[in-house]
Design a protein around this motif. Structure first.
Motif, PDB file in Angstrom:
ATOM      1  N   ALA A 148      15.382  -8.248 -17.741  1.00 39.42           N
ATOM      2  CA  ALA A 148      14.352  -9.295 -17.631  1.00 39.42           C
ATOM      3  C   ALA A 148      13.805  -9.391 -16.210  1.00 39.42           C
ATOM      4  O   ALA A 148      12.585  -9.490 -16.004  1.00 39.42           O
ATOM      5  CB  ALA A 148      14.934 -10.634 -18.066  1.00 39.42           C
ATOM      6  N   LYS A 150      13.882  -7.108 -13.780  1.00 42.51           N
ATOM      7  CA  LYS A 150      13.149  -5.901 -13.384  1.00 42.51           C
ATOM      8  C   LYS A 150      11.779  -5.833 -14.058  1.00 42.51           C
ATOM      9  O   LYS A 150      10.827  -5.278 -13.490  1.00 42.51           O
ATOM     10  CB  LYS A 150      13.968  -4.656 -13.714  1.00 42.51           C
ATOM     11  N   ALA A 151      11.670  -6.428 -15.246  1.00 39.79           N
ATOM     12  CA  ALA A 151      10.383  -6.422 -15.948  1.00 39.79           C
ATOM     13  C   ALA A 151       9.401  -7.405 -15.319  1.00 39.79           C
ATOM     14  O   ALA A 151       8.195  -7.141 -15.242  1.00 39.79           O
ATOM     15  CB  ALA A 151      10.595  -6.755 -17.429  1.00 39.79           C
ATOM     16  N   THR A 152       9.902  -8.550 -14.882  1.00 37.63           N
ATOM     17  CA  THR A 152       9.057  -9.577 -14.248  1.00 37.63           C
ATOM     18  C   THR A 152       9.755 -10.091 -12.996  1.00 37.63           C
ATOM     19  O   THR A 152      10.379 -11.156 -13.016  1.00 37.63           O
ATOM     20  CB  THR A 152       8.786 -10.736 -15.225  1.00 37.63           C
ATOM     21  N   ASP A 154       9.042 -11.588 -10.255  1.00 37.03           N
ATOM     22  CA  ASP A 154       8.740 -12.875  -9.616  1.00 37.03           C
ATOM     23  C   ASP A 154       8.966 -14.081 -10.525  1.00 37.03           C
ATOM     24  O   ASP A 154       8.705 -15.217 -10.113  1.00 37.03           O
ATOM     25  CB  ASP A 154       7.277 -12.888  -9.141  1.00 37.03           C
ATOM     26  N   LYS A 155       9.460 -13.851 -11.707  1.00 35.50           N
ATOM     27  CA  LYS A 155       9.561 -14.944 -12.687  1.00 35.50           C
ATOM     28  C   LYS A 155      10.840 -15.765 -12.536  1.00 35.50           C
ATOM     29  O   LYS A 155      10.836 -16.978 -12.767  1.00 35.50           O
ATOM     30  CB  LYS A 155       9.473 -14.378 -14.101  1.00 35.50           C
ATOM     31  N   TYR A 156      11.926 -15.130 -12.146  1.00 39.71           N
ATOM     32  CA  TYR A 156      13.226 -15.788 -12.215  1.00 39.71           C
ATOM     33  C   TYR A 156      13.778 -16.183 -10.839  1.00 39.71           C
ATOM     34  O   TYR A 156      13.561 -15.493  -9.843  1.00 39.71           O
ATOM     35  CB  TYR A 156      14.243 -14.891 -12.927  1.00 39.71           C
TER      36      TYR A 156
END
Length: 326
Positions: A148, A150-152, A154-156
């Motif tokens: 998750a 690595k896919a996004t 800046d999200k977490y």
């Protein structure tokens, strides 16, 4: 010349008297109440453990051990006070690894030196650190978290109970082991951090198992992985970081006792013996377990070695993660 010789003789006699007084003090130790400094606010987890240790130590020594809370500056105020106290065994400090290994890694100046200012007495309890998630976050293990993030990228983010605290270091350790990066969200303590995790304001956090245990059991948060080298006996279903597909880690938080450097040998021996026996009381062991801490006595020599080895680990981690407190 005669006056000079008399002066020397008087100095020798005075020195002998002081030496004999010190020996007598050591043999009579303890002859009055002991002050145990706890560098945390009253009512918190560290204070609770400190008071349990005070009771156990007092029972072994046959005197009252009075807890004195000297909170502030990430345990620095209390530790500095004890470091400069008289080395007679009547002022002791109970604190966590933050005092002895984390603070020296992030502060250029401290009112104490972990290896030179204290006489180690022993370790009394340990608890793992744990990566937690809000139940609504679609991540149930570290492998899913890595995918998750690595896919996004800046999200977490992940919450900690403060920049430069053990939870911050543990979070950086997890990210380093898994090869990912998340933004740290520092809070002023575990309680507000946990509240925001439960409320969904942050997706992840790093906390102690003792703080997380009731929230996990209530289904308010999810346990993802522990940073210790083995699973926590309180959460046997939660895997370690190493079991979860990342590089193995071995970090926990511990509670230990020290005295000011320079204790008389007899006083040091008396304290070491008393410390080694406090868990002979099964009631005390049960109370440690009730607050999510494994009762695990380790000797003064083992504490000294732990401080040495973990200090190197924390300094290395602080350098890699650019953790510094001005």
């Amino acid at each position: 010349m005669k006056r000079y010789c008399v002066g020397i003789l008087q100095g020798v006699v005075l020195g002998a008297l002081l030496l004999n007084a010190g020996v007598a003090l050591a043999k009579d130790y303890p002859s009055r109440p002991i002050t145990l400094v706890v560098p945390y606010p009253a009512g918190g987890g560290g204070d609770t453990l400190g008071r349990l240790i005070a009771k156990g130590l007092g029972d072994q020594l046959g005197v009252s051990v009075i807890v004195e809370n000297k909170a502030g500056a990430g345990t620095i105020i209390g530790a500095g006070y004890v470091a400069h106290a008289a080395p007679n065994g009547y002022t002791l400090l109970v604190s966590s690894g933050s005092t002895f290994t984390v603070n020296p890694a992030i502060h250029d100046k401290l009112p104490y030196d972990s290896s030179k200012s204290f006489e180690p007495v022993g370790i009394f309890g340990r608890t793992a650190l744990i990566l937690l998630a809000n139940p609504k976050v679609p991540v149930n293990n570290l492998k899913e978290l890595v995918v998750a993030v690595k896919a996004t990228p800046d999200k977490y983010s992940f919450g900690t109970f403060g920049t430069g605290t053990t939870s911050h270091f543990a979070g950086e350790l997890i990210m380093n082991a898994c090869g990912i990066t998340m933004q740290q969200v520092p809070y002023k303590g575990s309680s507000p951090e946990m509240s925001d995790l439960i409320g969904g304001q942050i997706p992840f956090s790093v906390d102690t198992v003792s703080a997380a245990l009731p929230q996990i059991k209530a289904g308010k948060v999810k346990g993802i992985a522990v940073t210790s080298g083995k699973r926590s006996p309180f959460l046997p279903d939660v895997p370690t970081v190493g079991e979860s597909g990342c590089a193995p880690t071995n970090m926990d938080t511990w509670i230990a006792m020290v005295a000011p450097k320079g204790l008389p040998a007899d006083v040091k021996a008396r304290l070491d013996t008393a410390a080694s026996k406090i868990f002979d009381d099964p009631g005390l062991r049960s109370k440690f377990l009730a607050v999510g801490t494994e009762p695990a006595y380790s000797s003064s020599a083992q504490l000294a070695e732990l401080i040495k080895s973990e200090s190197l680990q924390m300094k290395d981690l602080a350098k890699k993660a650019h953790i510094k407190v001005e």
